[in-house]
Design a protein around this motif. Structure first.
Motif, PDB file in Angstrom:
ATOM      1  N   ILE A 117       0.848  -1.192   0.000  1.00 47.69           N
ATOM      2  CA  ILE A 117       0.000   0.000   0.000  1.00 47.69           C
ATOM      3  C   ILE A 117       0.883   1.242   0.000  1.00 47.69           C
ATOM      4  N   PHE A 118       0.604   2.152  -0.933  1.00 46.78           N
ATOM      5  CA  PHE A 118       1.354   3.408  -1.034  1.00 46.78           C
ATOM      6  C   PHE A 118       0.382   4.585  -1.047  1.00 46.78           C
ATOM      7  N   TYR A 119       0.817   5.700  -0.495  1.00 47.83           N
ATOM      8  CA  TYR A 119       0.103   6.961  -0.662  1.00 47.83           C
ATOM      9  C   TYR A 119       0.802   7.739  -1.781  1.00 47.83           C
ATOM     10  N   GLU A 120       0.039   8.450  -2.596  1.00 46.48           N
ATOM     11  CA  GLU A 120       0.668   9.230  -3.652  1.00 46.48           C
ATOM     12  C   GLU A 120      -0.122  10.484  -3.971  1.00 46.48           C
ATOM     13  N   ALA A 121       0.607  11.532  -4.350  1.00 42.62           N
ATOM     14  CA  ALA A 121      -0.016  12.782  -4.762  1.00 42.62           C
ATOM     15  C   ALA A 121      -0.334  12.701  -6.253  1.00 42.62           C
ATOM     16  N   PRO A 122      -1.420  13.321  -6.697  1.00 41.60           N
ATOM     17  CA  PRO A 122      -1.827  13.196  -8.099  1.00 41.60           C
ATOM     18  C   PRO A 122      -0.781  13.638  -9.103  1.00 41.60           C
ATOM     19  N   HIS A 123      -0.024  14.690  -8.790  1.00 45.60           N
ATOM     20  CA  HIS A 123       0.963  15.186  -9.754  1.00 45.60           C
ATOM     21  C   HIS A 123       2.174  14.268  -9.895  1.00 45.60           C
ATOM     22  N   LYS A 124       2.337  13.305  -8.970  1.00 43.32           N
ATOM     23  CA  LYS A 124       3.454  12.359  -9.060  1.00 43.32           C
ATOM     24  C   LYS A 124       3.017  10.981  -9.539  1.00 43.32           C
ATOM     25  N   LEU A 125       1.719  10.795  -9.765  1.00 48.70           N
ATOM     26  CA  LEU A 125       1.190   9.469 -10.088  1.00 48.70           C
ATOM     27  C   LEU A 125       1.820   8.871 -11.341  1.00 48.70           C
ATOM     28  N   SER A 126       1.891   9.641 -12.408  1.00 50.83           N
ATOM     29  CA  SER A 126       2.407   9.129 -13.668  1.00 50.83           C
ATOM     30  C   SER A 126       3.834   8.598 -13.520  1.00 50.83           C
ATOM     31  N   ALA A 127       4.707   9.377 -12.892  1.00 50.46           N
ATOM     32  CA  ALA A 127       6.106   8.962 -12.714  1.00 50.46           C
ATOM     33  C   ALA A 127       6.212   7.737 -11.818  1.00 50.46           C
ATOM     34  N   THR A 128       5.395   7.700 -10.767  1.00 52.45           N
ATOM     35  CA  THR A 128       5.432   6.566  -9.841  1.00 52.45           C
ATOM     36  C   THR A 128       4.993   5.277 -10.526  1.00 52.45           C
ATOM     37  N   LEU A 129       3.929   5.343 -11.317  1.00 54.52           N
ATOM     38  CA  LEU A 129       3.455   4.156 -12.033  1.00 54.52           C
ATOM     39  C   LEU A 129       4.509   3.638 -13.007  1.00 54.52           C
ATOM     40  N   LYS A 130       5.203   4.546 -13.685  1.00 55.82           N
ATOM     41  CA  LYS A 130       6.256   4.138 -14.616  1.00 55.82           C
ATOM     42  C   LYS A 130       7.386   3.438 -13.877  1.00 55.82           C
TER      43      LYS A 130
END
Length: 284
Positions: free
Chosen positions: A158-171
């Motif tokens: 389980i991770f928390y993430e901010a919307p503006h970092k979602l794309s980079a995190t998923l990659k």
């Protein structure tokens, strides 16, 4: 007589989720330590709570924590709240609890909503065992190092993430973990609550443009349990079953217990045990 610190869970979106006990605790406390008083005042106003607040956040944890502890030791009761959810979970309140514990101050909890458990419950992924990893670092090398350390983690993550970092995190997740299942849970308990159950490859494509809003929790499938193969390893599994059988356990139960330890299928171990017995009887 020393007072107490009350760790009070607050709603993660829908203000109606504040419990009656939480309301009572906030009203009866001498003061409230709030992460952002501008956010907390909206909650207090809704329930007609007039308890005074002090600001307690990640930039003043040490000095303000000392001040809060002194007030509690002088007999006041303090309730600590975060902007949303349970204080002290990926939250600076963790430091205040430690300071209180070090000084022998009584700390009580008033449970409330928490995003990690709520998101896991509706993710559709295994919930029996999980690892909470909180927020990933904004520093790319640190974030990648964190993810690489989890490649063999078999529990749901389980991770928390901010919307503006979602794309980079998923990659980054796709590069590290391959095409695993993932649930993207956003805006929990709010009007536009959404659960996207997908795979990492599809998620990378879907959110490539970074066009997503709201608070996000990522629930990621754990690694598959490694399969043990090779004649020597199955031989070890059978030998373990033989030892268990010799201690008085039935062949079936011996095969079952060996399977738990070695990872081999019970049926395969049991088949080998029967084959051995047949060979022994044939020799006799």
């Amino acid at each position: 007589m020393s007072g107490k610190l009350f760790v009070v869970g607050t709603p993660i979106g829908n203000l109606s989720d504040l419990s009656p006990r939480a309301i009572e605790t906030l009203k009866q406390a001498d003061f409230i330590a709030a992460e952002d008083t501008r956010v907390t005042i909206k909650l207090l106003n809704k329930f007609c709570i007039e308890t005074p607040m002090v600001s307690y956040h990640k930039f003043n944890t040490h000095d303000k924590g000392e001040e809060i502890c002194q007030r509690i030791e002088n007999g006041e009761n303090c309730a600590i709240v975060t902007d949303a959810g349970m204080p002290c979970i990926s939250d600076p309140g963790e430091m205040l609890v430690k300071q209180c514990a070090d000084r022998g101050i009584t700390v009580c909890v008033v449970p409330g909503p928490t995003a990690l458990a709520s998101a896991l419950a509706i993710s559709g992924l295994p919930t029996g065992r999980f690892a909470f990893e909180g927020f990933l670092s904004v520093n790319k090398p640190s974030r990648r190092e964190h993810l690489l350390s989890l490649i063999n983690e078999q529990r749901t993550m389980i991770f928390y993430e901010a919307p503006h970092k979602l794309s980079a995190t998923l990659k980054d997740m796709y590069k590290c973990f391959g095409n695993r299942r993932i649930s993207i849970v956003r805006e929990l308990t709010k009007l536009h609550e959404e659960v996207i159950r997908t795979t990492l490859s599809e998620a990378v494509e879907k959110y490539a443009d970074g066009n997503v809003k709201g608070e996000i929790v990522l629930i990621l499938e754990g690694a598959e349990k490694p399969q043990k193969t090779g004649s020597s390893t199955i031989e070890e599994a059978v030998e373990l079953a033989v030892e268990l059988n010799a201690s008085g356990i039935s062949l079936s139960d011996a095969a079952k217990e060996s399977a738990k330890v070695t990872g081999f299928k019970k049926g395969d171990i049991y088949k080998e045990l029967l084959s051995r017995q047949s060979d022994i009887q044939g020799e006799e």
